[in-house]
Design a protein around this motif. Structure first.
Motif, PDB file in Angstrom:
ATOM      1  N   MET A   1      67.444  34.946  57.917  1.00  0.00           N
ATOM      2  CA  MET A   1      66.529  35.359  56.859  1.00  0.00           C
ATOM      3  C   MET A   1      65.851  36.679  57.188  1.00  0.00           C
ATOM      4  N   ILE A   2      65.118  36.734  58.352  1.00  0.00           N
ATOM      5  CA  ILE A   2      64.474  38.020  58.641  1.00  0.00           C
ATOM      6  C   ILE A   2      65.525  39.056  58.997  1.00  0.00           C
ATOM      7  N   LYS A  93      60.807  28.891  51.864  1.00  0.00           N
ATOM      8  CA  LYS A  93      61.467  28.309  53.044  1.00  0.00           C
ATOM      9  C   LYS A  93      60.454  28.058  54.162  1.00  0.00           C
ATOM     10  N   LEU A  94      59.557  29.017  54.367  1.00  0.00           N
ATOM     11  CA  LEU A  94      58.560  28.875  55.431  1.00  0.00           C
ATOM     12  C   LEU A  94      57.625  27.703  55.140  1.00  0.00           C
ATOM     13  N   GLU A  97      59.209  24.517  55.906  1.00  0.00           N
ATOM     14  CA  GLU A  97      59.293  24.268  57.352  1.00  0.00           C
ATOM     15  C   GLU A  97      57.927  23.951  57.957  1.00  0.00           C
ATOM     16  N   LEU A 119      51.690  35.666  57.880  1.00  0.00           N
ATOM     17  CA  LEU A 119      51.902  34.295  58.341  1.00  0.00           C
ATOM     18  C   LEU A 119      50.941  33.989  59.478  1.00  0.00           C
ATOM     19  N   LYS A 122      49.086  31.113  64.676  1.00  0.00           N
ATOM     20  CA  LYS A 122      49.283  29.881  65.453  1.00  0.00           C
ATOM     21  C   LYS A 122      50.654  29.250  65.196  1.00  0.00           C
ATOM     22  N   ASP A 123      51.239  29.563  64.061  1.00  0.00           N
ATOM     23  CA  ASP A 123      52.567  29.019  63.768  1.00  0.00           C
ATOM     24  C   ASP A 123      53.692  29.943  64.246  1.00  0.00           C
ATOM     25  N   PHE A 124      53.313  31.142  64.746  1.00  0.00           N
ATOM     26  CA  PHE A 124      54.336  32.125  65.133  1.00  0.00           C
ATOM     27  C   PHE A 124      54.036  32.719  66.517  1.00  0.00           C
ATOM     28  N   CYS A 125      53.893  31.800  67.486  1.00  0.00           N
ATOM     29  CA  CYS A 125      53.814  32.209  68.892  1.00  0.00           C
ATOM     30  C   CYS A 125      52.627  33.125  69.149  1.00  0.00           C
ATOM     31  N   GLY A 126      51.484  32.848  68.494  1.00  0.00           N
ATOM     32  CA  GLY A 126      50.276  33.629  68.752  1.00  0.00           C
ATOM     33  C   GLY A 126      50.351  35.047  68.219  1.00  0.00           C
ATOM     34  N   THR A 129      52.148  37.714  61.872  1.00  0.00           N
ATOM     35  CA  THR A 129      53.489  38.118  61.463  1.00  0.00           C
ATOM     36  C   THR A 129      53.485  38.445  59.979  1.00  0.00           C
ATOM     37  N   LEU A 131      55.666  39.677  56.593  1.00  0.00           N
ATOM     38  CA  LEU A 131      56.991  39.813  55.969  1.00  0.00           C
ATOM     39  C   LEU A 131      56.876  40.838  54.861  1.00  0.00           C
TER      40      LEU A 131
END
Lengths: 134, 134
Positions: A1-2, A93-94, A97, A119, A122-126, A129, A131
């Protein structure tokens, strides 16, 4: 996707100093500062062969990066931005998930004039993020 | 002087969880974990069309990213890596500009088998910055 890494955003208190380091010490190509009052920042782009660094300096009151710079007075990496072909499909999609999309979940027009979403770190490795619609 | 952004390194406590987020929620291409005992990390690469993300998980005692993860338990961006054509010339230019090169100033062989140097975050906008011989 990305798809491509569109940019790495680095927040700084002093845009002129940051630009000088990248131009003089690192020998990089940098743009002139561009005020973006609607986004509460002034921006300089560092143009690399494969992507770009975006320096963000607070502009005006209530800049979205003011608190970050209180916590990180030397500056620091504020977010990563990935391109997606279809930002609404990406959002759906996100969410499916279980990832948290910031704000009301509707894309806003970002600093490049394209729809963007942020985004939850906490949901993306600190890592905050972003898009961006490619 | 600096060329491509070689990678963005994100330190994480749980490599499997980080990999799952990028693979499943963001739909990215990810590699199998590669232990690098000499560097005290296990690495997963996220392959993007123009650059890569490197997830780093501590491996063994005295991992160089252990303290970072104590301060950033959710994980976070650990460093940026730029390619340079001549790492010794780059070092000498940086020193002449007053920037601090970490360690003894001599390039070490990095995780990709190429000479690397790390630059002091305080001199580079609060960002730990790696240079890698292209």
């Amino acid at each position: 996707m990305i798809g491509r890494l569109n940019h790495v955003a680095i927040a700084v208190k002093d845009l002129a100093a940051a630009t000088a380091v990248y131009k003089n010490a690192l020998g990089a190509e940098v743009t002139e500062p561009t005020p973006q009052p609607d986004h509460g920042v002034t921006v300089v782009f560092v143009t690399l062969p494969n992507t770009k660094i975006e320096f963000l300096e607070p502009l005006g009151e209530n800049s979205p990066i003011a608190k970050f710079l209180e916590k990180n007075p030397d500056g620091g990496i504020h977010h990563l931005c990935y391109e997606v072909d279809d930002i609404l499909a990406a959002r759906d999609k996100l969410k499916a998930e279980g990832a948290r999309v910031l704000g009301d979940g509707n894309p806003k027009i970002g600093a490049h004039g394209k729809p963007v979403l942020f985004l939850h770190p906490k949901d993306f490795c600190g890592t905050l993020t972003e898009l961006e619609q490619a």
